[in-house]
Enzyme design. Structure first.
Site, PDB file in Angstrom:
ATOM      1  CD  GLU A  79      -3.112   0.742   2.115  1.00 18.72           C
ATOM      2  OE1 GLU A  79      -3.981  -0.004   1.602  1.00 18.72           O
ATOM      3  OE2 GLU A  79      -3.180   1.170   3.279  1.00 18.72           O
ATOM      4  CE  LYS A  81      -2.511   3.467   6.708  1.00 14.00           C
ATOM      5  NZ  LYS A  81      -2.796   2.280   7.532  1.00 14.00           N
ATOM      6  CE  LYS A 141      -7.702  -0.668   2.071  1.00 14.73           C
ATOM      7  NZ  LYS A 141      -6.728  -0.191   3.022  1.00 14.73           N
ATOM      8  CD  GLU A 190     -11.594  -3.413   5.538  1.00 16.10           C
ATOM      9  OE1 GLU A 190     -10.690  -3.126   4.729  1.00 16.10           O
ATOM     10  OE2 GLU A 190     -11.965  -2.655   6.445  1.00 16.10           O
ATOM     11  CG  ASN A 211      -8.875  -3.845   8.450  1.00 12.11           C
ATOM     12  OD1 ASN A 211      -7.814  -3.980   9.059  1.00 12.11           O
ATOM     13  ND2 ASN A 211      -9.211  -2.734   7.821  1.00 12.11           N
ATOM     14  CD  GLU A 241      -8.515  -5.837   4.239  1.00 16.14           C
ATOM     15  OE1 GLU A 241      -9.365  -6.436   3.568  1.00 16.14           O
ATOM     16  OE2 GLU A 241      -8.704  -4.688   4.697  1.00 16.14           O
ATOM     17  CB  SER A 242      -4.740  -3.673   9.261  1.00 19.52           C
ATOM     18  OG  SER A 242      -5.492  -2.967   8.330  1.00 19.52           O
TER      19      SER A 242
HETATM   20  O1  LIG Z   1      -5.111   2.946   8.968  1.00 19.72           O
HETATM   21  C1  LIG Z   1      -6.000   3.443   9.680  1.00 19.72           C
HETATM   22  O2  LIG Z   1      -5.756   4.085  10.734  1.00 19.72           O
HETATM   23  C2  LIG Z   1      -7.446   3.340   9.301  1.00 19.72           C
HETATM   24  C3  LIG Z   1      -8.399   3.967  10.092  1.00 19.72           C
HETATM   25  C4  LIG Z   1      -9.741   3.912   9.746  1.00 19.72           C
HETATM   26  C5  LIG Z   1     -10.135   3.234   8.610  1.00 19.72           C
HETATM   27  C6  LIG Z   1      -9.171   2.593   7.803  1.00 19.72           C
HETATM   28  C7  LIG Z   1      -7.848   2.648   8.147  1.00 19.72           C
HETATM   29  N1  LIG Z   1      -6.869   2.042   7.358  1.00 19.72           N
HETATM   30  C8  LIG Z   1      -7.118   1.502   6.081  1.00 19.72           C
HETATM   31  C9  LIG Z   1      -6.501   0.177   5.906  1.00 19.72           C
HETATM   32  O3  LIG Z   1      -7.226  -0.757   5.641  1.00 19.72           O
HETATM   33  C10 LIG Z   1      -5.023   0.040   6.010  1.00 19.72           C
HETATM   34  O4  LIG Z   1      -4.443   1.144   5.394  1.00 19.72           O
HETATM   35  C11 LIG Z   1      -4.426  -1.215   5.385  1.00 19.72           C
HETATM   36  O5  LIG Z   1      -5.084  -2.371   5.803  1.00 19.72           O
HETATM   37  C12 LIG Z   1      -2.938  -1.312   5.776  1.00 19.72           C
HETATM   38  O6  LIG Z   1      -2.812  -1.306   7.187  1.00 19.72           O
HETATM   39  P1  LIG Z   1      -1.401  -1.150   7.902  1.00 19.72           P
HETATM   40  O7  LIG Z   1      -0.471  -2.176   7.322  1.00 19.72           O
HETATM   41  O8  LIG Z   1      -1.664  -1.405   9.351  1.00 19.72           O
HETATM   42  O9  LIG Z   1      -0.940   0.240   7.618  1.00 19.72           O
END
Ligand SMILES: O=C(O)c1ccccc1NCC(=O)[C@H](O)[C@H](O)COP(=O)(O)O
Length: 289
Positions: A79, A81, A141, A190, A211, A241-242
């Protein structure tokens, strides 16, 4: 639009600096309110008819299903970001296209580009720059709440769109998924609960994300994918995810049966995006679902 009420947090969690559930439901609502306001401006400039004309001129969507299942290794959706509601500024990404090039060189299956502007500092300009730079599937996204955004995504060359079950009612989810599919795109649907997985399946989702970040509390629980893996139907492509901080997390999700991982923060803050994607992409899929 459906935004489920949040869970109650302990005082320890609140003192650890997390938002209360009520506040966080407000954050998601705020994000979507902002998305709707920005959308109204874009709609006043570009009609759906114009988007349809543009769609006729863009190359067909790339096959994300194939990209996400191409090997016996975990596939990485990497991503772009810049910022997030949970962490604030993450990285000053001067050239998103260059970053995406590193992701591709590391073996990413797809690149995700955040386009939400107010809370993530993303943009369609970022998306366009990445689209021009890489020839692998691109995920737009954003917080999709209308068909217009699906058309807009395809008009910008998106191959994948994100549909967040918690933000859509059943008719919206099914309709947007069908529209994305009719345009040749893949929907990454998701989820956060068994009920949302059931709604995703019933709407026809074939690629389902779990997520690990609770969008109501913004708390990341790496156990979320593991806990929900048994609810994911055989035959669908699954994405954790995340909250992926290193290869151990990828191994954990591989063992729980994930086909792919979606990673943002660790790649934009780690200083070696190409190497990190390569390392994550080397993990064998070991799990049975
Ligand atoms: O990233 C956030 O804080 C967030 C808050 C509210 C809604 C969505 C959010 N993130 C979007 C995502 O799904 C993430 O950017 C993506 O899964 C990557 O996550 P990470 O590896 O933890 O940055």
């Amino acid at each position: 639009m459906v935004i489920a009420p949040g869970n109650t947090e302990t005082s320890a969690e609140q003192s650890a600096g997390r938002r209360s559930a009520a506040e966080s439901a407000g954050v998601l609502s705020e994000i979507i309110d902002g998305v709707r306001d920005d959308l109204a401006v874009r709609r006043s400039r570009t009609t759906e008819a114009e988007l349809s004309r543009r769609i006729a001129d863009v190359p067909p969507a790339l096959d994300a299903h194939a990209a996400l299942t191409a090997t016996d290794r975990i596939r990485v959706i990497a991503e772009v970001k810049r910022k997030s509601p949970s962490k604030g500024d993450l990285a000053a990404i001067a050239d998103p296209a260059e970053l995406a090039g590193h992701y591709r060189a590391g073996g990413a299956a797809a690149v995700s580009v955040l386009t939400e502007e107010r809370r993530f500092s993303g943009s369609l300009a970022d998306f366009d720059a990445v689209r021009r730079a890489v020839d692998i599937p691109l995920l737009r996204k954003d917080f999709m709440v209308t068909d217009y955004q699906i058309l807009e995504s395809r008009a910008h060359g998106a191959d994948i769109v994100l549909l967040i079950v918690a933000a859509l009612d059943d008719a919206e989810l099914r309709g947007m998924l069908e529209l994305a599919t009719s345009l040749g795109m893949t929907a990454l649907v998701e989820t956060h609960t068994p009920e949302e997985i059931a709604r995703a399946v019933s709407a026809g989702a074939r690629v389902i994300g779990v997520n690990n970040r609770n969008l109501k509390t913004l708390h990341v629980d790496p156990g979320m994918f593991d806990a929900l893996a048994s609810s994911l139907p055989a035959g669908c492509i699954t994405v954790a995810e995340s909250g992926i901080t290193g290869v151990a997390d990828v191994q954990r999700f591989a063992a729980a049966g994930a086909d792919a991982v979606l990673v943002g923060e660790a790649l934009v803050t780690g200083g070696a995006p190409r190497a990190a994607v390569a390392e994550f992409s080397s993990v064998h899929k070991t799990g049975n679902r």
